[in-house]
Scaffold this motif. Sequence first.
Motif, PDB file in Angstrom:
ATOM      1  N   ARG A   1       0.623   2.778   5.560  1.00 13.73           N
ATOM      2  CA  ARG A   1      -0.646   2.441   6.202  1.00 13.73           C
ATOM      3  C   ARG A   1      -0.711   0.982   6.636  1.00 13.73           C
ATOM      4  O   ARG A   1      -1.252   0.669   7.698  1.00 13.73           O
ATOM      5  CB  ARG A   1      -1.813   2.792   5.284  1.00 13.73           C
ATOM      6  CG  ARG A   1      -1.927   4.285   5.064  1.00 13.73           C
ATOM      7  CD  ARG A   1      -2.975   4.655   4.058  1.00 13.73           C
ATOM      8  NE  ARG A   1      -2.917   6.090   3.790  1.00 13.73           N
ATOM      9  CZ  ARG A   1      -3.574   6.692   2.837  1.00 13.73           C
ATOM     10  NH1 ARG A   1      -4.375   5.990   2.038  1.00 13.73           N
ATOM     11  NH2 ARG A   1      -3.463   7.995   2.652  1.00 13.73           N
ATOM     12  N   TYR A   2      -0.168   0.081   5.848  1.00  9.81           N
ATOM     13  CA  TYR A   2      -0.166  -1.333   6.242  1.00  9.81           C
ATOM     14  C   TYR A   2       0.734  -1.545   7.456  1.00  9.81           C
ATOM     15  O   TYR A   2       0.438  -2.367   8.313  1.00  9.81           O
ATOM     16  CB  TYR A   2       0.259  -2.236   5.085  1.00  9.81           C
ATOM     17  CG  TYR A   2      -0.866  -2.572   4.147  1.00  9.81           C
ATOM     18  CD1 TYR A   2      -1.543  -3.784   4.240  1.00  9.81           C
ATOM     19  CD2 TYR A   2      -1.278  -1.677   3.162  1.00  9.81           C
ATOM     20  CE1 TYR A   2      -2.587  -4.100   3.381  1.00  9.81           C
ATOM     21  CE2 TYR A   2      -2.313  -1.975   2.303  1.00  9.81           C
ATOM     22  CZ  TYR A   2      -2.963  -3.185   2.413  1.00  9.81           C
ATOM     23  OH  TYR A   2      -4.008  -3.489   1.566  1.00  9.81           O
TER      24      TYR A   2
ATOM     25  N   ASN B   1      -8.708  -6.692  -1.047  1.00  4.62           N
ATOM     26  CA  ASN B   1      -8.504  -5.393  -1.676  1.00  4.62           C
ATOM     27  C   ASN B   1      -9.782  -4.960  -2.391  1.00  4.62           C
ATOM     28  O   ASN B   1     -10.716  -5.750  -2.520  1.00  4.62           O
ATOM     29  CB  ASN B   1      -7.317  -5.467  -2.636  1.00  4.62           C
ATOM     30  CG  ASN B   1      -6.029  -5.780  -1.902  1.00  4.62           C
ATOM     31  OD1 ASN B   1      -5.500  -6.875  -2.013  1.00  4.62           O
ATOM     32  ND2 ASN B   1      -5.536  -4.839  -1.135  1.00  4.62           N
TER      33      ASN B   1
ATOM     34  N   ASP C   1     -12.827   2.212  -1.670  1.00  2.00           N
ATOM     35  CA  ASP C   1     -11.765   3.032  -1.088  1.00  2.00           C
ATOM     36  C   ASP C   1     -10.865   2.299  -0.098  1.00  2.00           C
ATOM     37  O   ASP C   1      -9.759   2.760   0.179  1.00  2.00           O
ATOM     38  CB  ASP C   1     -12.370   4.251  -0.383  1.00  2.00           C
ATOM     39  CG  ASP C   1     -13.081   5.186  -1.353  1.00  2.00           C
ATOM     40  OD1 ASP C   1     -12.669   5.264  -2.526  1.00  2.00           O
ATOM     41  OD2 ASP C   1     -14.061   5.829  -0.932  1.00  2.00           O
ATOM     42  N   TYR C   2     -11.337   1.195   0.463  1.00  2.00           N
ATOM     43  CA  TYR C   2     -10.602   0.537   1.546  1.00  2.00           C
ATOM     44  C   TYR C   2     -10.338  -0.935   1.266  1.00  2.00           C
ATOM     45  O   TYR C   2     -11.163  -1.620   0.677  1.00  2.00           O
ATOM     46  CB  TYR C   2     -11.390   0.621   2.862  1.00  2.00           C
ATOM     47  CG  TYR C   2     -11.423   2.001   3.464  1.00  2.00           C
ATOM     48  CD1 TYR C   2     -10.475   2.392   4.395  1.00  2.00           C
ATOM     49  CD2 TYR C   2     -12.403   2.916   3.083  1.00  2.00           C
ATOM     50  CE1 TYR C   2     -10.499   3.670   4.950  1.00  2.00           C
ATOM     51  CE2 TYR C   2     -12.430   4.196   3.631  1.00  2.00           C
ATOM     52  CZ  TYR C   2     -11.475   4.560   4.560  1.00  2.00           C
ATOM     53  OH  TYR C   2     -11.497   5.827   5.102  1.00  2.00           O
ATOM     54  N   SER C   3      -9.178  -1.391   1.730  1.00  2.00           N
ATOM     55  CA  SER C   3      -8.900  -2.821   1.844  1.00  2.00           C
ATOM     56  C   SER C   3      -9.250  -3.241   3.257  1.00  2.00           C
ATOM     57  O   SER C   3      -9.242  -2.418   4.177  1.00  2.00           O
ATOM     58  CB  SER C   3      -7.421  -3.121   1.571  1.00  2.00           C
ATOM     59  OG  SER C   3      -7.117  -2.937   0.214  1.00  2.00           O
TER      60      SER C   3
ATOM     61  N   LYS D   1      -7.235   2.687   3.893  1.00  2.00           N
ATOM     62  CA  LYS D   1      -7.606   3.522   2.741  1.00  2.00           C
ATOM     63  C   LYS D   1      -6.541   3.355   1.647  1.00  2.00           C
ATOM     64  O   LYS D   1      -5.353   3.489   1.898  1.00  2.00           O
ATOM     65  CB  LYS D   1      -7.730   4.984   3.158  1.00  2.00           C
ATOM     66  CG  LYS D   1      -8.343   5.873   2.087  1.00  2.00           C
ATOM     67  CD  LYS D   1      -8.819   7.167   2.706  1.00  2.00           C
ATOM     68  CE  LYS D   1      -9.403   8.158   1.751  1.00  2.00           C
ATOM     69  NZ  LYS D   1     -10.252   7.695   0.707  1.00  2.00           N
ATOM     70  N   GLU D   2      -7.009   3.084   0.451  1.00  2.00           N
ATOM     71  CA  GLU D   2      -6.109   2.783  -0.667  1.00  2.00           C
ATOM     72  C   GLU D   2      -5.968   3.932  -1.655  1.00  2.00           C
ATOM     73  O   GLU D   2      -5.228   3.821  -2.618  1.00  2.00           O
ATOM     74  CB  GLU D   2      -6.577   1.525  -1.412  1.00  2.00           C
ATOM     75  CG  GLU D   2      -6.532   0.261  -0.571  1.00  2.00           C
ATOM     76  CD  GLU D   2      -5.132  -0.224  -0.251  1.00  2.00           C
ATOM     77  OE1 GLU D   2      -4.138   0.435  -0.615  1.00  2.00           O
ATOM     78  OE2 GLU D   2      -5.021  -1.277   0.386  1.00  2.00           O
ATOM     79  N   ASN D   3      -6.698   5.025  -1.463  1.00  5.05           N
ATOM     80  CA  ASN D   3      -6.576   6.138  -2.425  1.00  5.05           C
ATOM     81  C   ASN D   3      -6.557   7.465  -1.695  1.00  5.05           C
ATOM     82  O   ASN D   3      -6.652   7.548  -0.522  1.00  5.05           O
ATOM     83  CB  ASN D   3      -7.717   6.103  -3.441  1.00  5.05           C
ATOM     84  CG  ASN D   3      -9.091   6.044  -2.789  1.00  5.05           C
ATOM     85  OD1 ASN D   3      -9.276   6.436  -1.648  1.00  5.05           O
ATOM     86  ND2 ASN D   3     -10.042   5.529  -3.528  1.00  5.05           N
TER      87      ASN D   3
ATOM     88  N   GLY E   1       0.781  -1.233   0.000  1.00  5.47           N
ATOM     89  CA  GLY E   1       0.000   0.000   0.000  1.00  5.47           C
ATOM     90  C   GLY E   1       0.809   1.277   0.000  1.00  5.47           C
ATOM     91  O   GLY E   1       1.980   1.296  -0.364  1.00  5.47           O
TER      92      GLY E   1
ATOM     93  N   ASN F   1      -7.464   7.063   7.429  1.00  8.22           N
ATOM     94  CA  ASN F   1      -6.565   6.244   6.608  1.00  8.22           C
ATOM     95  C   ASN F   1      -6.488   4.798   7.085  1.00  8.22           C
ATOM     96  O   ASN F   1      -6.381   3.883   6.276  1.00  8.22           O
ATOM     97  CB  ASN F   1      -5.161   6.841   6.565  1.00  8.22           C
ATOM     98  CG  ASN F   1      -5.110   8.123   5.785  1.00  8.22           C
ATOM     99  OD1 ASN F   1      -5.852   8.311   4.823  1.00  8.22           O
ATOM    100  ND2 ASN F   1      -4.245   9.032   6.208  1.00  8.22           N
TER     101      ASN F   1
END
Length: 154
Positions: A20-21, A127, A70-72, A152-154, A16, A47
């Motif tokens: 965040r991960y 994902n 938006d989220y994994s 959050k991925e974006n 990511g 996030n």
Amino acid sequence: MIFDSAKNLDFYKNLGVEGRYTKAVDFLKNTDLENLAPGKYEIDGKNVFANVVEYTTIPWEDAKYETHRDYSDIQYMISGTETMTYAPIDELNVKVPYNEEKDVVFYDNENPGLKVIVKAGEYMIFNPWDGHKPKASAGQPAPIKKVIVKIKEN
């Protein structure tokens, strides 16, 4: 989609964006998960956050496929056993359109998917392109406790 166990959490720290991960993994490794009350826990604002849930699993046919834009999710089992099912998003049929406020789309149950029995100390990472169906029983309905870390991925 990733299926793994707690001993390998560190492997996923560099996925990511913006670390965040790493924050998600540190939360999972450094928190007394068994004693967390159900609810939402902020890790890094919008996030990275965690939802702790407890419920009784339901028959596979009653569970719903979902995706998020938006989220994994890291769906980590704290106690109990649950069947989680994966199917590629392009092999699912939308049943309930995207809800922007809740960041979720629901799908019908036509796809048998790949079923994985997830036990305490195991997790699946889904994902935005991964259709997933949590909450299904692994045999008879039974109580579980899990934490869903949203990244959050974006």
